[in-house]
Design a protein around this motif. Structure first.
Motif, PDB file in Angstrom:
ATOM      1  N   VAL A 117       0.824  -1.209   0.000  1.00 15.69           N
ATOM      2  CA  VAL A 117       0.000   0.000   0.000  1.00 15.69           C
ATOM      3  C   VAL A 117       0.861   1.264   0.000  1.00 15.69           C
ATOM      4  N   LYS A 119       3.536   1.853  -1.399  1.00 14.70           N
ATOM      5  CA  LYS A 119       4.077   2.131  -2.731  1.00 14.70           C
ATOM      6  C   LYS A 119       3.051   2.836  -3.618  1.00 14.70           C
ATOM      7  N   ALA A 120       1.803   2.856  -3.189  1.00  9.85           N
ATOM      8  CA  ALA A 120       0.748   3.529  -3.955  1.00  9.85           C
ATOM      9  C   ALA A 120       0.609   4.990  -3.538  1.00  9.85           C
ATOM     10  N   ASN A 121       1.676   5.571  -3.003  1.00 15.70           N
ATOM     11  CA  ASN A 121       1.600   6.965  -2.568  1.00 15.70           C
ATOM     12  C   ASN A 121       1.576   7.902  -3.770  1.00 15.70           C
ATOM     13  N   ASP A 122       1.044   9.079  -3.554  1.00 17.91           N
ATOM     14  CA  ASP A 122       0.960  10.100  -4.597  1.00 17.91           C
ATOM     15  C   ASP A 122       2.065  11.133  -4.354  1.00 17.91           C
ATOM     16  N   LEU A 131      -5.011   8.172  -2.867  1.00 17.75           N
ATOM     17  CA  LEU A 131      -5.347   7.088  -3.794  1.00 17.75           C
ATOM     18  C   LEU A 131      -6.387   7.553  -4.807  1.00 17.75           C
ATOM     19  N   LEU A 134      -4.771   9.627  -7.497  1.00 18.81           N
ATOM     20  CA  LEU A 134      -4.097   8.779  -8.479  1.00 18.81           C
ATOM     21  C   LEU A 134      -5.090   8.225  -9.492  1.00 18.81           C
ATOM     22  N   MET A 467      -7.118  -0.021  -3.535  1.00 23.31           N
ATOM     23  CA  MET A 467      -5.863  -0.601  -4.018  1.00 23.31           C
ATOM     24  C   MET A 467      -6.105  -1.542  -5.182  1.00 23.31           C
ATOM     25  N   ILE A 470      -6.101   0.688  -8.052  1.00 24.07           N
ATOM     26  CA  ILE A 470      -4.751   1.208  -8.267  1.00 24.07           C
ATOM     27  C   ILE A 470      -3.887   0.173  -8.977  1.00 24.07           C
ATOM     28  N   MET A 471      -3.970  -1.065  -8.545  1.00 29.04           N
ATOM     29  CA  MET A 471      -3.170  -2.125  -9.165  1.00 29.04           C
ATOM     30  C   MET A 471      -3.553  -2.339 -10.628  1.00 29.04           C
ATOM     31  N   VAL A 474      -3.172   1.963 -12.365  1.00 32.42           N
ATOM     32  CA  VAL A 474      -1.909   2.682 -12.195  1.00 32.42           C
ATOM     33  C   VAL A 474      -0.716   1.760 -12.381  1.00 32.42           C
ATOM     34  N   TRP A 475      -0.733   0.631 -11.679  1.00 31.24           N
ATOM     35  CA  TRP A 475       0.398  -0.296 -11.776  1.00 31.24           C
ATOM     36  C   TRP A 475       0.275  -1.258 -12.949  1.00 31.24           C
TER      37      TRP A 475
END
Length: 787
Positions: A117, A119-122, A131, A134, A467, A470-471, A474-475
């Motif tokens: 989590v 690593k999901a910083n803005d 989040l 992002l 998350m 996000i995964m 974003v990732w």
């Protein structure tokens, strides 16, 4: 002062060169542009990759202890009491509970939060709104659609692209297809935010009350009322000094928490050695199975107490702030994690020999010779933990305010060094009152612990769902990896959530009520803000109507500059037509000022302003868009107006080197253009202009070649004219839009708009106060619209 300047040309082709002359103004602009390029490159490198030396990384890891891990570190004060509130029936239950604590700390804080989590910083910022920001940059999920493609060119506007037929693209289209899905995503974020605000109330209550409870161990004649009174005094003192900020005493936080971790680890090792070394078998997960196999509803509901061992992870992510992820990871794996394991194992070893001391397990397990020093350290650590949660609450309120989800409140910047250190007076006193009410109302750790656990587990569930997106977006992780993460997280967290449901009537209702109140406020405010923006968009004035009025706008143009504030980044706002329809005069220079917040943490000063011209030059009408991130603060001084005019003057100087006039109208819409100056030789430079017609026509590139001496005298004359108008006086024209529900609207909408939203509008800060507009220079234009 550097500014981002946009201009739309009405003609193309080369401008004649005079290679023997070099204008001084061009020298200035050339140097300015070079510095802008260098600064932009520096910022890109800074935000893309941060490299730290080993020594600096260790130093930052040490400092992160005081800011990030205070809340999580003070959990040993109250975990075992809340796990066994009715006493211990079977000594083997202690081993099972310890095993649950060990694997809870391993799965949630260590594996999920610290290594995934965080690593999901803005750009270093954490929390639910980080989040959400992002996600807003990677998909069009904002409910208020005020973004423009030029916003994506910011150095801090990082985003990734993906293939059209990828799983990420399909998910993006699914989210963007319906407004209801965007709204559901925002509500999810608001629920998580409201629960963190609840933590800002419950963490100080349970931490300080648990620390003060140590008085009764060595002073058994002291009543519980005295302990509560001591806790209340500490809490009042804590909230009363918030306006000083943590900058002056922040250097103490890390040593205090570091000393706390060393102390609890040392006491834990001592208790394991002295009382029972067999507790170390709890590292085998077999004892978790045996714990539940013995059956009984008490063992299942005890998960609510086990849950408290991982409280503080929501503050861990929200307080990520200025520390690199690697520093946070080192601090947890090297210090926090092993010290907590030793502390809990030591308490379990002590309770195995003294099961009747479970209510005061932490203080009872302390050797008598170090009791009072440990009491002082525990109280100091509880205060630091409370401070971290309060600071996280302030940050989330600021982020919610920037996203249009919270009424305008006063935000004070308490540090000149760190942007994230803020103080929100109104929220501070509300938190203090509610915190004291919880402490004095419940009077024991058990009920406050139940409330605390309920809030934390809901924040965990919200983070997991965010998350997942996000995964994907974003990732761009493979869907199998996303599925594994989501399922494992939900299985663990839903298990805890089911246990907390049994304790709703035992104090778990408190965060639900607090969150519901804040959710109502935030939802109604955002709904009203959204409707006001939609009204402005639908009622904006046609540029053809403005052009039809002529350069005088059909009025008397009086000396002065009129700054018309609007929420629109394109078009002419309705308040302007309302103004010129009812008044016979308007200022010689009119600037439409749009202040908008973007889903980024900060907008660099040199990229803050976008300036464009509206209509022909003789209209003397401009638009200035001031862009802020959710972490930026509006400085309360004359700096805003000063920088606005500097940006306007720079625009005119650069525009004077271009052939033809500029126009920004509804017919041509907003001119999303960017000037990139590139030096070709000593006397000649090239700049490119991108003209876009706000999603109506494709972007086109017009290239011009300009000599250093090609200053148009009209630009200089216009600068002098605007300066004279500025000296004559600057008037700030602001819209005072009143929102009301229609007569045929449903009763709940009438209550929300006519009472709740109207009340919030009445007590919140005015825009004129935020921008420090002098009352003698303020002109409000009122209008009413119905929803």
């Amino acid at each position: 002062m550097a500014a981002r300047v946009e201009a739309a040309t009405m003609g193309g082709g080369e401008i004649d060169e005079e290679s023997d002359e070099r204008g001084s103004m061009w020298d200035l602009d050339q140097k300015l542009d070079q510095s802008m390029d260098e600064e932009a490159g520096r910022l890109r490198n800074m935000y893309k990759e941060k490299k730290f030396s080993a020594l600096l990384l260790l130093q930052l890891s040490f400092q992160s202890l005081g800011v990030v891990y205070g809340d999580l570190g003070t959990s040993p004060l109250y975990v075992f009491y809340n796990t066994f509130p009715h006493g211990i029936k079977d000594p083997e239950d202690i081993i099972g509970a310890l095993s649950l604590i060990i694997y809870s700390l391993t799965l949630i804080p260590l594996l999920k939060y610290v290594f995934v989590v965080c690593k999901a910083n803005d750009n270093g910022q954490g929390g639910t709104f980080a989040l959400y920001s992002l996600l807003c940059r990677h998909a069009k999920v904002k409910t208020i659609k005020n973004q423009h493609r030029t916003d994506e060119e910011l150095t801090t506007y990082s985003r990734s692209t993906f293939h059209e037929h990828s799983f990420a693209a399909k998910t993006k289209r699914w989210l963007e297809d319906r407004t209801s899905r965007k709204t559901a995503l925002l509500v999810l974020v608001l629920v998580g935010t409201c629960m963190v605000i609840g933590d800002g109330i419950l963490t100080p209550a349970i931490s300080v009350l648990s620390a003060a409870g140590g008085l009764r161990v060595n002073l058994p004649h002291i009543s519980n009322g005295v302990v509560v009174l001591v806790a209340v005094v500490i809490l009042v003192s804590l909230f009363s000094v918030q306006h000083y900020g943590t900058d002056r005493v922040g250097w103490l936080f890390a040593p205090i928490v570091f000393l706390w971790f060393l102390s609890i680890a040392s006491i834990g090792m001592y208790n394991i050695w002295k009382h029972d070394t067999t507790v170390l078998k709890a590292f085998s997960p077999v004892y978790i199975y045996r714990y539940f196999k013995r059956g009984g509803i008490d063992r299942w509901t005890s998960l609510g107490g086990i849950m408290l061992s991982i409280t503080g992870i929501e503050a861990l992510f929200a307080d990520l702030s200025h520390f690199p992820v690697s520093a946070v990871q080192i601090a947890f794996t090297a210090i926090v994690f092993p010290c907590l394991l030793l502390a809990y194992s030591g308490q379990a070893a002590y309770i195995r020999n003294h099961p009747h001391h479970v209510a005061d397990a932490f203080y009872r397990s302390i050797p008598g010779s170090v009791y009072w020093p440990m009491f002082i350290i525990a109280t100091a650590a509880a205060i630091v933990a409370s401070q971290a949660t309060i600071s996280a609450t302030f940050s989330l309120i600021k982020q919610a305010l920037a996203h249009g989800c919270f009424p305008r409140v006063k935000v004070v910047h308490t540090s000149r060094k760190f942007l994230g250190q803020i103080y929100v007076p109104d929220i501070n006193w509300i938190l203090m009152i509610l915190c004291i009410a919880v402490t004095a109302g419940f009077k024991n750790q058990s009920q406050i612990g139940n409330a605390y656990g309920t809030a934390v587990v809901i924040v965990m569930l919200v983070t997991t769902l965010l998350m997942t997106l996000i995964m994907i977006l974003v990732w761009r992780c493979h869907w199998v990896l996303v599925l594994v993460f989501t399922v494992l997280s939900l299985v663990v967290e839903c298990t805890y959530f089911s246990a907390m449901l049994f304790k709703v009537d035992q104090g778990g209702w408190v965060p639900l009520v607090i969150a519901a109140a804040f959710l109502l406020i935030m939802s109604v405010w955002h709904y009203g803000t959204l409707k006001r923006y939609e009204f402005e968009m639908h009622s904006r004035v046609s540029m053809a109507w403005i052009l039809g009025l002529g350069p005088s706008l059909g009025l008397v143009r009086v000396p002065g500059v009129g700054l018309v504030y609007t929420e629109l980044a394109s078009g002419v706002p309705h308040i302007f037509s309302h103004f010129i329809t009812n008044l016979p005069a308007i200022h010689s220079v009119v600037v439409f000022v749009c202040v908008k917040n973007l889903p980024v943490y900060t907008v660099p000063e040199e990229e803050r302003f976008l300036v464009k011209r509206i209509g022909p030059k003789n209209f003397h009408m401009f638009r200035c868009v001031a862009r802020y991130g959710y972490g930026d603060l509006h400085k309360k001084d004359d700096d805003f107006e000063k920088r606005l005019f500097e940006s306007l003057f720079l625009f005119i100087r650069l525009e004077s080197m271009m052939e033809g006039g500029c126009s920004d109208s509804d017919d041509y819409s907003i001119c999303g253009s960017q000037n990139h100056f590139k030096e070709k030789n000593e006397n000649v430079a090239t700049f490119d202009t991108f003209d876009s017609i706000e999603s109506i026509t494709p972007v086109k590139r017009v290239s011009h070649t300009v000599t250093a001496s090609s200053q148009m005298s009209g630009g200089v004359d216009e600068l002098e004219f605007i300066n004279r108008c500025r000296d004559a006086g600057v008037v700030h024209i602001m819209g005072n839009t009143v929102v009301r529900a229609r007569r045929q609207a449903r009763f709940y909408k009438k209550i929300a708009i006519d009472y709740v939203y109207a009340f919030l509008r009445k007590i919140c800060r005015e825009h004129s106060v935020i921008f420090n507009v002098p009352q003698e220079s303020l002109l409000n234009v009122g209008q009413i619209f119905y929803v």
